[in-house]
Design an enzyme around this catalytic site. Structure first.
Site, short mmCIF file in Angstrom:
data_model
loop_
_atom_site.label_atom_id
_atom_site.label_comp_id
_atom_site.label_asym_id
_atom_site.label_seq_id
_atom_site.Cartn_x
_atom_site.Cartn_y
_atom_site.Cartn_z
N ILE A 17 13.50 36.80 -1.60
CA ILE A 17 13.35 35.45 -0.57
C ILE A 17 12.51 36.07 0.64
CG2 ILE A 17 14.09 33.64 0.99
CD1 ILE A 17 16.23 33.34 -1.23
N ASP A 63 18.61 48.54 9.44
CA ASP A 63 19.81 48.54 8.88
C ASP A 63 20.83 47.65 9.39
OD1 ASP A 63 22.08 49.02 7.46
OD2 ASP A 63 21.88 51.32 7.37
N ASN A 90 17.33 36.92 7.35
CA ASN A 90 17.55 36.54 5.82
C ASN A 90 18.25 37.56 4.98
OD1 ASN A 90 16.28 35.84 3.04
ND2 ASN A 90 15.73 38.15 3.35
N SER A 144 23.32 29.17 3.16
CA SER A 144 23.73 28.65 1.84
C SER A 144 24.69 27.45 1.87
CB SER A 144 24.34 29.82 0.94
OG SER A 144 24.89 29.16 -0.27
N LYS A 171 28.82 32.70 5.19
CA LYS A 171 28.02 31.61 5.65
C LYS A 171 28.45 30.66 6.19
CE LYS A 171 24.35 33.80 3.17
NZ LYS A 171 23.29 34.55 4.17
N THR A 202 16.40 35.61 -7.93
CA THR A 202 16.11 36.81 -7.31
C THR A 202 16.98 38.19 -7.71
OG1 THR A 202 17.96 36.62 -5.67
CG2 THR A 202 15.79 35.52 -5.09
#
Length: 244
Positions: A17, A63, A90, A144, A171, A202
């Site tokens: 994504i 990172d 993301n 999500s 999330k 993905t």
């Protein structure tokens, strides 16, 4: 270095994504995109692909499990550009679809939270000073529907048969981080929102998602390009509001 284009940082953008969002923002909306990637080799390969398409994209090694890496990345952006217009949190991992033995449970939660929650929160805080220098700062937390507490306690709720215990928890917590930043910067006009891209095919989902990456772009791009009259403090997907 002064760049007339808006500058967007997309974390975890060497694939999936994030990669498609980097491409879409640069190609269709004239952004200069900082492609955040933990691995410099894979990140450089992804950047080369997008630059080969004539897009304004550059690599930013980042990172999320390393505070030093995050601080270094923010310093590089400050020295080169002096601002950041859009931050897309993301990067994330999806581990432990089923509940592991008690002996492994702490490790699973620690690893998942370290990237999905701690890393994204530290990235956001590290880049706040640069967002402050943008005319209209926007932050997007890629969340999500699996993190929706409302859905989870509803016997017929969305994705009721998907366990993903640790992922769901990260999330849900990330949504609170989003809400907290939205509250903090609302009066300054910042646009801070959470977005569920949907069940996307993905590498993270082993290509078992429902939609293609391109189909996940419209709402994410919309949130990245909100104007002064745009919303803040929301949780949405392609169909509109997602219950917290």
């Amino acid at each position: 270095m002064h760049v007339s284009k808006e500058i967007a940082l997309v974390t975890g953008a060497n694939r999936g994504i994030g990669f498609e969002l980097a491409r879409t923002l640069a190609r269709d909306h004239s952004f200069h995109v900082l492609l955040g990637a933990r691995n410099s080799t894979s990140g450089a390969s992804s950047v080369a692909t997008l630059q080969g398409e004539g897009l304004s994209v550059e690599l930013l090694v980042l990172d999320l499990s390393s505070d030093g890496s995050i601080i270094s990345a923010a310093k590089k952006v400050e020295e080169k550009y002096g601002r950041l217009d859009v931050l897309v949190n993301n990067a994330g991992i999806y581990l432990g679809v089923t509940m592991p033995p008690v002996s492994s449970l702490r490790s699973l939660f620690h690893t998942t939270f370290d990237t999905n929650l701690f890393g994204s929160t530290i990235v956001t805080e590290a880049f706040v000073p640069l967002l402050c220098k943008a005319p209209l700062p926007r932050i997007i937390f890629v969340s999500s529907a699996l993190g929706s507490i409302t859905h989870r306690v509803d016997p017929s709720g969305a994705w009721k048969d998907s366990p993903a215990f640790s992922y769901r928890c990260t999330k849900a917590a990330l949504n609170m981080v989003c809400a907290s930043y939205a509250k903090k910067y609302r009066e300054k006009g910042w646009k801070v929102n959470s977005a569920c891209p949907g069940s996307v095919k993905t590498e993270m989902t082993y290509m078992r998602g429902v939609i293609e990456k391109e189909e996940a772009m419209p709402n994410l791009v919309r949130l990245c390009t909100l104007g002064e009259d745009g919303e803040t403090g929301t949780f949405s997907d392609a169909n509109g509001a997602v219950p917290w």
